[in-house]
Design an enzyme around this catalytic site. Sequence first.
Site, PDB file in Angstrom:
ATOM      1  N   GLY A  85       0.838  -1.197   0.000  1.00  0.00           N
ATOM      2  CA  GLY A  85       0.000   0.000   0.000  1.00  0.00           C
ATOM      3  C   GLY A  85       0.871   1.245   0.000  1.00  0.00           C
ATOM      4  O   GLY A  85       1.971   1.251  -0.560  1.00  0.00           O
ATOM      5  N   GLU A  86       0.370   2.313   0.598  1.00  0.00           N
ATOM      6  CA  GLU A  86       1.069   3.596   0.726  1.00  0.00           C
ATOM      7  C   GLU A  86       1.163   4.371  -0.591  1.00  0.00           C
ATOM      8  O   GLU A  86       1.531   5.526  -0.605  1.00  0.00           O
ATOM      9  CB  GLU A  86       2.501   3.429   1.260  1.00  0.00           C
ATOM     10  CG  GLU A  86       2.620   2.812   2.621  1.00  0.00           C
ATOM     11  CD  GLU A  86       4.079   2.731   3.071  1.00  0.00           C
ATOM     12  OE1 GLU A  86       4.981   3.212   2.342  1.00  0.00           O
ATOM     13  OE2 GLU A  86       4.320   2.180   4.164  1.00  0.00           O
TER      14      GLU A  86
END
Length: 349
Positions: free
Chosen positions: A317-318
């Site tokens: 993610g991120e």
Amino acid sequence: MNKLKETIRMIEELDQETMQKARERVDNLIKPPKSLGRLEDLAVQLAGITKTIHPTVANKAIIVMAADHGVYEEGIAGFPQEITVVQTLNFVKGVTGVCALGKVSGTKIIPVDIGVKEDLDPNAGVLIRKIKYGTDNMAKGPAMSREEAIRALEVGIEVANEEIKNGVTLLGTGEMGIGNTTASTAILSVLGNFDPKEITGRGAGLSPEGIQRKAAVIKRAIEVNQPDATDGIDVVAKVGGLEIAGMAGVMLAAAANRIPVVVDGYIATAAALIAVSLEPKTKQYLIPSHASAEIGSIKATELLGIKPMIHMDLCLGEGSGAALVFPIVEAACHMINCMPTFEEAGITI
């Protein structure tokens, strides 16, 4: 609501005339036809988005929406909830995965507190746009009100608009929020009419027993809230997340401003499903990044009708996958801008 409606109203189809010209140019570059595969299609898409056969994406930013989830209290995550605030501050320090990968393409990382459970220092470097201190527990009732969901969408629009105003020509979506694979799977279950058991994955390190518990919680949340699959705002309000709504807003703003936007992984794809449900033309401005290792990711990309660029078993993610794909987007621009056609090169075939 006015900002959301106006943004949606501004979204247009890609410029077909420019795309045709771009396709003709790409087909006549000094190479065998189709030999650069999907890079050629990407260049044509970028031309249609930007209305020029010489697109550029020199100024890049990934907007990372951070928020907590009330459903965490149901034991659906393998990491402590405090990780959300810790990592949100680490984005400012430049030490997270997306920060490291973003350095490759000189990408600006913009962390946004749209719903972190704790108060952050306004001088810490995180953009404070908090709607509330995390969502409510969707297993017991709506994650947020409809008004809060609309406001979260509009925060995404506002942040994206500001970056575009400052000269950004390529956007990416990222997120931070322990528990957000639960919300994403709930959204996918509703919009795709899937049984949560079929698409629930391990998220941030759940055991097999934890995955079963997570699927049961998602099923209960859907039964309790009865989200309307034909109303994206209702879905994200009842079983979604603040950061998911925020990312959907970023995508809508990008489309309204004719800016390409790279969709990260599973959670960002859930946000894309919300954005496209609100305005289907938004899909034309989306550039998929990677095939997430999260089990629901394949179903999500199939439902959205996009094909990931890379397959590297990522599940961080991120915005990390978006950061990896930014150089590919730049490569598509360099291909159409720097390679001559056979005629320009004086080659007769």
